[in-house]
Structure formats: C-alpha cells, structure tokens
Design a protein around this motif. Structure first.
Motif, mmCIF file in Angstrom:
data_model
loop_
_atom_site.group_PDB
_atom_site.id
_atom_site.type_symbol
_atom_site.label_atom_id
_atom_site.label_comp_id
_atom_site.label_asym_id
_atom_site.label_seq_id
_atom_site.Cartn_x
_atom_site.Cartn_y
_atom_site.Cartn_z
ATOM 1 N N ARG A 183 -5.443 89.755 44.530
ATOM 2 C CA ARG A 183 -4.675 90.177 43.366
ATOM 3 C C ARG A 183 -3.290 89.567 43.406
ATOM 4 N N ARG A 184 -2.728 89.357 42.240
ATOM 5 C CA ARG A 184 -1.386 88.802 42.156
ATOM 6 C C ARG A 184 -0.376 89.933 42.279
ATOM 7 N N VAL A 185 0.577 89.773 43.180
ATOM 8 C CA VAL A 185 1.552 90.831 43.422
ATOM 9 C C VAL A 185 2.939 90.220 43.494
ATOM 10 N N SER A 186 3.935 91.066 43.514
ATOM 11 C CA SER A 186 5.299 90.594 43.659
ATOM 12 C C SER A 186 5.547 90.194 45.105
ATOM 13 N N ALA A 187 6.621 89.433 45.326
ATOM 14 C CA ALA A 187 6.946 89.004 46.683
ATOM 15 C C ALA A 187 7.165 90.193 47.593
ATOM 16 N N ALA A 188 7.730 91.261 47.067
ATOM 17 C CA ALA A 188 8.003 92.449 47.880
ATOM 18 C C ALA A 188 6.730 93.094 48.383
ATOM 19 N N MET A 189 5.591 92.850 47.696
ATOM 20 C CA MET A 189 4.324 93.459 48.087
ATOM 21 C C MET A 189 3.440 92.504 48.878
ATOM 22 N N ARG A 190 3.907 91.280 49.134
ATOM 23 C CA ARG A 190 3.088 90.301 49.816
ATOM 24 C C ARG A 190 2.814 90.735 51.246
ATOM 25 N N ARG A 191 1.543 90.852 51.598
ATOM 26 C CA ARG A 191 1.157 91.190 52.960
ATOM 27 C C ARG A 191 0.409 90.035 53.624
ATOM 28 N N SER A 192 -0.272 89.237 52.857
ATOM 29 C CA SER A 192 -0.951 88.044 53.362
ATOM 30 C C SER A 192 -1.165 87.126 52.180
ATOM 31 N N THR A 193 -1.760 85.963 52.432
ATOM 32 C CA THR A 193 -2.020 85.033 51.337
ATOM 33 C C THR A 193 -3.145 85.525 50.432
ATOM 34 N N ALA A 194 -3.817 86.610 50.802
ATOM 35 C CA ALA A 194 -4.773 87.239 49.880
ATOM 36 C C ALA A 194 -4.051 88.011 48.788
ATOM 37 N N ASP A 195 -2.759 88.307 48.994
ATOM 38 C CA ASP A 195 -1.942 88.976 47.981
ATOM 39 C C ASP A 195 -1.150 87.971 47.150
ATOM 40 N N ALA A 196 -0.522 87.030 47.828
ATOM 41 C CA ALA A 196 0.269 85.996 47.155
ATOM 42 C C ALA A 196 0.539 84.883 48.142
ATOM 43 N N THR A 197 0.804 83.713 47.637
ATOM 44 C CA THR A 197 1.114 82.560 48.469
ATOM 45 C C THR A 197 2.549 82.109 48.207
ATOM 46 N N ILE A 198 2.975 81.128 48.960
ATOM 47 C CA ILE A 198 4.274 80.496 48.757
ATOM 48 C C ILE A 198 4.014 79.017 48.490
ATOM 49 N N VAL A 199 4.531 78.513 47.376
ATOM 50 C CA VAL A 199 4.222 77.149 46.947
ATOM 51 C C VAL A 199 5.503 76.399 46.617
ATOM 52 N N ARG A 200 5.389 75.096 46.524
ATOM 53 C CA ARG A 200 6.534 74.258 46.168
ATOM 54 C C ARG A 200 6.828 74.382 44.678
ATOM 55 N N GLY A 201 8.108 74.317 44.355
ATOM 56 C CA GLY A 201 8.523 74.296 42.965
ATOM 57 C C GLY A 201 8.666 72.864 42.473
ATOM 58 N N THR A 202 9.497 72.671 41.471
ATOM 59 C CA THR A 202 9.711 71.348 40.888
ATOM 60 C C THR A 202 10.680 70.541 41.743
#
Length: 568
Positions: free
Chosen positions: A30-49
């Motif tokens: 599921r997509r969550v806010s950064a504050a709720m990130r527990r693993s990459t199953a919640d959200a990832t960190i990616v490069r911007g522009t």
C-alpha cells in the motif's frame, strides 16, 4: 567489500542459474506517507528530477510487491498461503563500513584511479573514498531505528528474532571503528571523530579538487563543478559531534568481513601499517609522478606499508595530523574480543569462548528449528575476495551434517562467486590450499536441509538460485549501508505445509526521510543527507533488479523436516 575494490582484485565469474522468475506477486503493498514507511512494501525511496550536473534529490516512491520465484525447482502451490506457518523472522545488515574518515591509514588518494574510464578494469579502487563517508555512523543508527520501528515482519507478522551483520562492520579494522560499530548497536553515546576533536583533519579540506569540499573552500572541486554537489557549510564539524545511538531492541550477531580483518580490505596487517595508522602524517594526494603503473605494482605485491612509507618520505607529500592510539589496527582475535565488551545481547554476539581463545571467527547458533552456520570467509593472506581454510570447511560440513531435522541457514561475508581467492603466503599455517566458493556450493547442493546462504560484500542486492537434485538453495546477497541505496533486508521463513517452504525477502530502507531537510544537528537528517550524497556518487553501482528485492523464494521442504499441520 574491498578497501580498494568494489568488485575485487581476484575475480571469478559465477555462472548463475537462469532466473526463471514466476510473473506473479503476493500480498497487498500500500502507498503510505514517509512517516508510516516501515519497509519497501509500504513505500520506496526514488530519485527525483536531475538538476545541475545531474545531481538528484530523493523522494518517496511507490511500494514494492513480492515477486514469486521458483527457480530452484520447487512448485509454488496455489493454496500455500492458506496453511502457511511462520518459522523465523530476522533482519540482515551488511557492509556497514563505520569509517574513521580522518585516519592516516586511509588511501583516499588512490580513488581517482577508479574514476570513470581511467582503468581498463573498472571497480578496482572505487571504495577508497566516498563523498559521504563522514556520515557512516549516522546511517547505521538510522538503520537500527528502522528495525526498532518494525514491530512485526511485513508478511508473516512475526517478531524480529535477531539482526545479523554480514561483515565489513568497520572500514579499516581499527579499534575506534570497531568500538563505534559495537556501541552503535548497543545504544551508547558515539562520537565518530578521531585525532583532534576541535578540528577536521581529513582530505575534504585542502587544495585537492578530486575530493568534495562541502564547506566551499574550492569552488571548482570535481564534485561541485562536474556533478552538481551542493555547498553545505559546517558539515564536516557537525558530522563529528557525539550523539546518542538508538541501539537495537533485539539480539544481534556479527560476521567477519575483509575490512574487519585486512587493512583497507586488501592488505595483511603488519607493524609498519599500525605505526602509520596511529601516527602524525597523512597522505592527502598522490605525489607528483604517481601513476597507474604504481597502482598495478601495489596490487600485485600487497606491500602497502612500503608504498606509503616511500611517499611519506617525499617532502610536502603529507600533512601533519593529530596522532591517535585509538586508530590502532586490530587482529582477528582482538576484533572478536571487542564483541564481548558489550551491553547488548547475546554476549559475544555469536562469537564463542573458543573463538576468543583461538582467534577464529566462525560459529553456529541454533534458533529453534533453524541452525545458523556462520563462516569466516576472509583470506588472511590478502586481497578483497575470500575463501575458506581447510579446517573450517571440515567444521562446516560437520555442523551441517549434524543438524538433524533442523533447517540450515548459512551466513558469510563473501558470496559464492567472490570466494575466488586461492592466494596463500609462504611458510607456516598460511601455506595451506584454500577452499573456493565453487567447492562450497557443490557440497551444499548435496544437503537438502540447507535452504539459504545469506551474504554481502558486493554492495548489491542480488538473489541467485542454486538448483540441484537434493532440492537446491537460495543465495541472498544484500546491499551495503555505505553505498546507495543504503539498505538492509528482512528475511522470513514459512512452512507452507504442502512440501514447500517460502523464504520472504523484503528490502528495508533506513529510517531517515527521503529528502534531506538541511538540519545538521539531527543524526536522522544527516543520515538522509548521506543517502542523497550516495545516490549521486559518481562511482555508484547498480543496486539490483526487481527479482533481487522483495521476493517469495520457494524451496522444497527437506525430507527430515516435519511439516506443520494445516488447520485452515
């Protein structure tokens, strides 16, 4: 991983079994806010522009689902989820590389010989210097915080049983680096500084444009002028301040890596090198006339002490720095002993009283139905790649053969493909043929109770399937904390009660936010900056494909292991 090599000087190419990835996913990410990130199953960190020079900020990205892989020959049954029973959940850290970035024994001045296109064989020298290396302790603390925030594993909802760090805990086998590593995991106050606490004495202040100068003394340094790195006044001072580490809430275990046992991960330790480490002279740049030929000779002879001593004798080749006895080089026996000077658990962190007495670094631990077999793959004769000594190989076979009805997990620093170092010295016990990774794999493929081999060293996320008539096993290689993407891995083992086991792997980002907010007084904010800088390191390496990240790895249940009963 090597001090002078991310890919190693001695190299074998592992011919991997084709990755027949089943094109299905499991679970609901599921997509969550950064504050709720527990693993990459919640959200990832990616490069911007990308901006000027290609410099890229980071941001939160979409979650990763789990890919089902059945390439070792087991079948992924359609009903396996209904009757699944959790067995064990743990977290792997690897290649933390807590760095004393001001040490006279570091060889940052060799890094430029690995800048893009300067070597016919890339990767030989690329870990000698990193623009973010002053923040290694903050990244470790941030990763520890991520584990403490997990609460439960993402798939099976198990308590995290332990954390295991698969080697290269220090960067240069120094006493202060080893103490910082242990104290970080224990939750002590850590000051990642050495020499003179009132000033920075490393390579990022001075006149050499090959290093990033975050305070801006050189406006045309390569990092800023070519790659768009920012100016961050005060960073070098703020990074050296003491901070309170979080400390792990669970047991932790340690594995011995080449940076823990060899100077700069390549060179056998000796008295002249120790004298340089604790001394008052530091080489800041290569001397005039130093060339690729000098580098090649150094890697062939492994005589770092002679090269450094010759350079130090050249007037003006080095800067005066504050000597520090805490920079002294440790032997394997001394590294093991430091793991008993701990407030964390268990005492010794896997290393035994016998390891402490004999100076060995391999051991076994039983966790209920699972036997952990931990190897020391460092070749004390030198070079970054590893291998086993013959007595340890005999011991390994004995503890696996004697595992009874337990499942077996193997842990080491090196991968099977980087256990390609046969080098032996002359005389004494060191002049004994080494056991390479191919021989270890051949043996493991005869043992159906071995279901996985977990390791590091390459600084990449990669999962290899080793198929064989006895059932096969998975080799799970996880990225480092020092290089992008600065990740660990959650590993969960389940009994599907249908003749198969599932091994779930979930990539874990450290707890710092994706975007650096400019705060130099917060350890988490500094960890976020480190991740951003590492993403822009001009020598960064690939961090893995989707089939190497979040996965469900299917393996046959060993004949002696009793399936749980399905009560669905």
């Amino acid at each position: 991983m090597s001090g002078l090599s991310r890919r190693s000087f001695l190299r074998n190419t592992l011919v991997a079994v084709g990755a027949a990835v089943v094109s299905t996913t499991i679970g609901t990410a599921r997509r969550v806010s950064a504050a709720m990130r527990r693993s990459t199953a919640d959200a990832t960190i990616v490069r911007g522009t990308p901006g000027t020079g290609g410099y890229t900020k980071l941001k939160d990205g979409p979650p990763l689902q789990w890919l089902v892989r059945a390439d070792v020959g087991a079948t992924a049954g359609e009903e396996r989820e209904a009757c699944r029973k959790g067995i064990l959940g743990f977290v792997q850290f690897s290649d933390i590389h807590v760095v004393d970035h001001q040490s006279p024994l570091r060889v940052e001045w060799l890094d430029r010989y690995e800048d893009p296109s300067s070597l016919p064989t890339p990767g030989l020298l690329s870990s000698a210097y990193r623009p973010h290396e002053m923040l290694s302790a903050h990244v470790s603390d941030s990763m520890i915080r991520a584990v403490n925030e997990l609460n439960r594993t993402p798939v099976l909802k198990l308590r995290v049983s332990f954390v295991i760090e698969t080697g290269d805990n220090s960067d240069n086998c120094q006493f202060n680096e080893t103490r910082w590593y242990v104290d970080l995991l224990d939750g002590k106050t850590v000051r990642p500084d050495s020499g003179n606490y009132t000033k920075y004495e490393g390579v990022m202040k001075g006149k050499d444009p090959n290093y990033w100068h975050p305070h801006g003394e050189i406006p045309t340094d390569r990092a800023r002028g070519t790659y768009g790195f920012p100016k961050i006044p005060g960073l070098l001072d703020k990074s050296r301040k003491a901070f309170q580490a979080a400390g792990l809430d669970v047991d932790w275990y340690s594995v011995f890596g080449n940076h823990d046992g060899l100077t700069q991960g390549n060179f056998p330790t000796n008295l002249p090198l120790n004298s340089i480490a604790v001394g008052a002279l530091k080489i800041m740049s290569p001397p005039v006339g130093f060339s690729q030929a000098n580098v090649d000779a150094l890697l062939k002879t492994l005589d770092l002490a002679a090269v450094v001593t010759q350079i130090l004798a050249i007037p003006g080749s080095a800067a005066l720095v504050t000597p520090d006895l805490n920079r002294r080089i440790l032997t394997r026996k001394q590294v093991v002993a430091e793991h008993f000077n701990t407030s964390g658990s268990p005492s010794g962190h896997g290393f035994t009283a016998e390891n402490r007495t004999k100076g060995t670094a391999y051991y076994m631990v039983d966790k209920g139905p699972v036997r952990m077999v931990v190897l020391d793959t460092v070749n004390p004769n030198g070079y970054a790649d590893g291998s086993l000594d013959a007595p340890q190989f005999t011991w390994m076979k004995q503890v696996i053969d004697g595992s009874g009805d337990r499942l077996v997990l193997l842990f080491s620093h090196h991968t099977s493909g980087t256990m390609a170092n046969p080098f032996v010295a002359t005389g004494g016990d060191l002049n004994i043929p080494r056991v390479l990774g191919s021989e270890v794999v051949s043996y493991l493929l005869t043992k159906p109770q071995v279901i996985a081999w977990v390791n590091g060293h390459t600084h990449r996320n990669e999962i290899l399937a080793h198929a064989g008539p006895a059932g096969g096993f998975w080799e799970i290689n996880t990225a480092s904390h020092i290089d992008f993407p600065q990740q660990g891995r959650i590993i969960e083992i389940a009994d599907n009660t249908d003749g198969t086991l599932s091994i779930f792997t979930t990539i874990l980002d450290h707890a710092a936010p994706a975007a650096f907010d400019g705060n130099l007084d917060s350890p988490l904010s500094l960890a976020a900056l480190s991740r951003e800088l590492s993403a822009n390191d001009w020598q960064r390496i690939d961090h893995g494909t989707p089939s190497d990240l979040n996965t469900e790895l299917i393996v046959k249940t060993p004949p002696g292991y009793a399936d749980a009963t399905c009560d669905a």
